[in-house]
Scaffold this motif. Structure first.
Motif, PDB file in Angstrom:
ATOM      1  N   SER A  17     -38.667 -10.816 -14.760  1.00 54.22           N
ATOM      2  CA  SER A  17     -38.423 -11.305 -13.411  1.00 54.22           C
ATOM      3  C   SER A  17     -37.309 -12.331 -13.391  1.00 54.22           C
ATOM      4  O   SER A  17     -36.552 -12.430 -12.433  1.00 54.22           O
ATOM      5  N   GLY A  18     -37.174 -13.103 -14.509  1.00 48.28           N
ATOM      6  CA  GLY A  18     -36.099 -14.083 -14.580  1.00 48.28           C
ATOM      7  C   GLY A  18     -34.732 -13.421 -14.552  1.00 48.28           C
ATOM      8  O   GLY A  18     -33.814 -13.880 -13.874  1.00 48.28           O
ATOM      9  N   GLY A  19     -34.570 -12.306 -15.293  1.00 50.20           N
ATOM     10  CA  GLY A  19     -33.309 -11.586 -15.294  1.00 50.20           C
ATOM     11  C   GLY A  19     -32.991 -10.993 -13.945  1.00 50.20           C
ATOM     12  O   GLY A  19     -31.836 -11.032 -13.487  1.00 50.20           O
ATOM     13  N   MET A  20     -33.993 -10.447 -13.283  1.00 53.57           N
ATOM     14  CA  MET A  20     -33.785  -9.871 -11.954  1.00 53.57           C
ATOM     15  C   MET A  20     -33.380 -10.956 -10.966  1.00 53.57           C
ATOM     16  O   MET A  20     -32.492 -10.762 -10.133  1.00 53.57           O
ATOM     17  N   TRP A  21     -34.021 -12.110 -11.077  1.00 56.78           N
ATOM     18  CA  TRP A  21     -33.708 -13.213 -10.163  1.00 56.78           C
ATOM     19  C   TRP A  21     -32.293 -13.711 -10.403  1.00 56.78           C
ATOM     20  O   TRP A  21     -31.572 -13.997  -9.458  1.00 56.78           O
ATOM     21  N   ARG A  22     -31.889 -13.811 -11.651  1.00 57.22           N
ATOM     22  CA  ARG A  22     -30.535 -14.265 -11.953  1.00 57.22           C
ATOM     23  C   ARG A  22     -29.494 -13.278 -11.430  1.00 57.22           C
ATOM     24  O   ARG A  22     -28.454 -13.698 -10.910  1.00 57.22           O
ATOM     25  N   ALA A  23     -29.760 -11.996 -11.562  1.00 58.56           N
ATOM     26  CA  ALA A  23     -28.810 -11.004 -11.050  1.00 58.56           C
ATOM     27  C   ALA A  23     -28.692 -11.097  -9.533  1.00 58.56           C
ATOM     28  O   ALA A  23     -27.582 -11.064  -8.978  1.00 58.56           O
ATOM     29  N   ALA A  24     -29.834 -11.219  -8.852  1.00 55.45           N
ATOM     30  CA  ALA A  24     -29.807 -11.318  -7.398  1.00 55.45           C
ATOM     31  C   ALA A  24     -29.109 -12.597  -6.948  1.00 55.45           C
ATOM     32  O   ALA A  24     -28.296 -12.579  -6.008  1.00 55.45           O
ATOM     33  N   THR A  25     -29.397 -13.698  -7.638  1.00 57.40           N
ATOM     34  CA  THR A  25     -28.765 -14.965  -7.270  1.00 57.40           C
ATOM     35  C   THR A  25     -27.258 -14.910  -7.482  1.00 57.40           C
ATOM     36  O   THR A  25     -26.482 -15.366  -6.638  1.00 57.40           O
ATOM     37  N   ALA A  26     -26.845 -14.337  -8.611  1.00 53.94           N
ATOM     38  CA  ALA A  26     -25.412 -14.217  -8.882  1.00 53.94           C
ATOM     39  C   ALA A  26     -24.726 -13.364  -7.823  1.00 53.94           C
ATOM     40  O   ALA A  26     -23.609 -13.671  -7.385  1.00 53.94           O
ATOM     41  N   GLY A  27     -25.396 -12.301  -7.392  1.00 58.22           N
ATOM     42  CA  GLY A  27     -24.817 -11.439  -6.359  1.00 58.22           C
ATOM     43  C   GLY A  27     -24.665 -12.152  -5.029  1.00 58.22           C
ATOM     44  O   GLY A  27     -23.640 -12.014  -4.348  1.00 58.22           O
ATOM     45  N   TYR A 302     -25.333  -4.758 -13.280  1.00 58.96           N
ATOM     46  CA  TYR A 302     -24.827  -4.031 -12.119  1.00 58.96           C
ATOM     47  C   TYR A 302     -25.608  -4.379 -10.864  1.00 58.96           C
ATOM     48  O   TYR A 302     -25.109  -4.276  -9.742  1.00 58.96           O
ATOM     49  N   ARG A 303     -26.858  -4.829 -11.032  1.00 57.91           N
ATOM     50  CA  ARG A 303     -27.666  -5.172  -9.861  1.00 57.91           C
ATOM     51  C   ARG A 303     -27.108  -6.386  -9.124  1.00 57.91           C
ATOM     52  O   ARG A 303     -27.322  -6.536  -7.916  1.00 57.91           O
ATOM     53  N   ALA A 304     -26.372  -7.233  -9.837  1.00 56.13           N
ATOM     54  CA  ALA A 304     -25.728  -8.363  -9.157  1.00 56.13           C
ATOM     55  C   ALA A 304     -24.658  -7.857  -8.201  1.00 56.13           C
ATOM     56  O   ALA A 304     -24.538  -8.343  -7.065  1.00 56.13           O
ATOM     57  N   ALA A 305     -23.871  -6.879  -8.643  1.00 55.99           N
ATOM     58  CA  ALA A 305     -22.841  -6.312  -7.770  1.00 55.99           C
ATOM     59  C   ALA A 305     -23.457  -5.560  -6.604  1.00 55.99           C
ATOM     60  O   ALA A 305     -22.932  -5.585  -5.478  1.00 55.99           O
ATOM     61  N   VAL A 306     -24.586  -4.900  -6.838  1.00 52.31           N
ATOM     62  CA  VAL A 306     -25.285  -4.200  -5.745  1.00 52.31           C
ATOM     63  C   VAL A 306     -25.784  -5.218  -4.716  1.00 52.31           C
ATOM     64  O   VAL A 306     -25.652  -5.015  -3.498  1.00 52.31           O
ATOM     65  N   THR A 307     -26.357  -6.322  -5.201  1.00 49.61           N
ATOM     66  CA  THR A 307     -26.817  -7.373  -4.293  1.00 49.61           C
ATOM     67  C   THR A 307     -25.660  -7.952  -3.492  1.00 49.61           C
ATOM     68  O   THR A 307     -25.769  -8.158  -2.272  1.00 49.61           O
ATOM     69  N   ALA A 308     -24.547  -8.211  -4.159  1.00 50.41           N
ATOM     70  CA  ALA A 308     -23.377  -8.730  -3.463  1.00 50.41           C
ATOM     71  C   ALA A 308     -22.921  -7.761  -2.382  1.00 50.41           C
ATOM     72  O   ALA A 308     -22.548  -8.185  -1.270  1.00 50.41           O
TER      73      ALA A 308
END
Length: 424
Positions: A17-27, A302-308
């Motif tokens: 969950s930490g990795g998912m949260w970091r990706a979403a936050t970065a996006g 890649y999920r960070a770019a998707v979130t962005a």
């Protein structure tokens, strides 16, 4: 789309969950930084080439939607953090232009030509190589000439409205000393708060949160193709697409550039009839989505770019409110924010343009002619600056190639001796 797998941990290793949260936050951060740092540049550019308030809002929305959908599509297909942005240097180019003869429809026609050229760059490699063959000092000098007038705006804002202007500039300076990437967004927040508290803006003026897309029938002219489309294409490729590939490579991702260029060109074409000038690979914000900020597992960044991409779509739906806020702002305040956003790009382009002493003179000529704003046959100064600098660059290059052959004869004519060849 053929891609090379990123170097990193195995799929799912160290993920939670930490990795998912970091990706979403970065996006989210990448999208906010990308939008807040340069939306004023884009609006200024669209307005300067003849867009009405409604057309500028439509263009901002079209670009945001194109950026968002393109980033989501490419990132999900490739499983790589493919970040997409609008062409900030292109917006600066438009902001330094004049309304073309024929108005905004002519500018839209030029936007479509730029999109076609980007698509062709992805499909036909020689065109991309030709763009890369433009001497880097000249390309950077043209960009510096485009940016310089806009970067004067912060000083003009302090002169015209000292209270708000100084607050915005000081916020940028203080926050930038702590975390540079947040400097311009912080300045935007302060500007918005001050404008909202010192200016009366009614709900009707803000308009609907969902702006109405305004279609523009394009009109094509030779002057606009030469003066708008070609410089817009060059700065978009040289200042955004090529550096965007470099940023991905620096973070261990090696996609095939051609398909990415082609897709961004296609989305540029889709946004152009609604006022969008160009979308492209992101450079600065790409580092947020592709770097360690997006989580420890490179295969899932890649999920960070998707979130962005999703956040860009949401921000695009508020384009009408952004345009109303810009229109209600005191003179030079929004331009000051745009100028602060472009200071880093100006410094980088000037440094790169003047780095080689042998090419410095040609680079200076390019900057001076571009800044002058001269127009001939309806073609803007950016083209003439690149042409003038290129001509001098070619002459100096030709002279440097002839110099070794003519040096002995010149020394003989001056009474000197030609040294004997070393026979050892």
């Amino acid at each position: 789309m053929a891609v090379a797998a990123p170097v990193g941990t195995a799929e799912g290793a160290g993920e939670g969950s930490g990795g998912m949260w970091r990706a979403a936050t970065a996006g989210v951060i990448a999208a906010f930084v990308g939008f807040a740092s340069s939306f004023a540049v884009v609006l200024e550019g669209l307005t300067k080439v003849g867009a009405s308030h409604a057309q500028a809002a439509s263009g901002l929305m079209a670009l945001s939607l194109a950026m968002g959908v393109c980033a989501i599509l490419l990132s999900l297909r490739s499983r790589l953090p493919i970040s997409i942005a609008w062409s900030t240097p292109g917006g600066a180019l438009l902001a330094g232009s004049a309304i073309p003869h024929g108005g905004f429809p002519v500018a839209v026609g030029a936007f479509m030509v730029t999109g076609v050229l980007i698509v062709v760059s992805g499909l036909w490699r020689p065109l991309g190589r030709w763009v890369s063959a433009i001497p880097a000092p000249l390309a950077n000098a043209m960009l510096a000439g485009i940016l310089l007038p806009l970067c004067l705006a912060p000083a003009q804002a302090v002169r015209s409205d000292p209270a708000i202007g100084l607050a915005v500039v000081l916020t940028w300076a203080v926050v930038g000393s702590v975390r540079k990437v947040y400097a311009v967004p912080a300045a935007v927040v302060v500007a918005v708060v001050l404008i909202a508290t010192t200016t009366h803006i009614t709900t009707a003026e803000l308009g609907p949160m969902w702006p109405h897309p305004v279609g523009v029938v394009p009109h094509f002219t030779v002057a606009a193709v030469i003066g708008i489309a070609l410089p817009l294409y060059v700065v978009t490729m040289a200042s955004q697409n090529i550096p965007g590939i470099a940023v991905l490579g620096a973070n261990g991702y090696h996609p095939e550039p051609g398909p990415l260029f082609g897709w961004t060109g296609a989305f540029s074409l889709l946004s152009a009839p609604f006022g969008g000038h160009a979308v492209n690979l992101a450079a600065i914000t790409a580092a947020l989505c592709a770097g360690d900020e997006a989580g420890p597992d490179r295969s899932r960044r890649y999920r960070a770019a998707v979130t962005a991409g999703g956040v860009y779509i949401l921000l695009g739906l508020a384009a009408g409110a952004a345009v109303a806020l810009v229109n209600a702002a005191p003179p030079h305040i929004i331009e000051a924010v745009a100028g602060l956003a472009l200071l880093g790009a100006l410094a980088g382009s000037l440094t790169a343009a003047m780095a080689d002493p042998g090419q410095r003179e040609a680079a200076v000529v390019t900057v001076v002619v571009t800044v002058s704003g001269v127009t001939f046959f309806g073609v803007s100064g950016a083209f003439w600056g690149l042409l003038a600098g290129g001509a001098l660059y070619a002459v100096r290059h030709w002279q440097s190639r002839r110099a070794p052959d003519t040096a002995p004869a010149r020394r003989i004519a001056q009474g000197g001796k030609v040294p004997e060849p070393d026979r050892s």
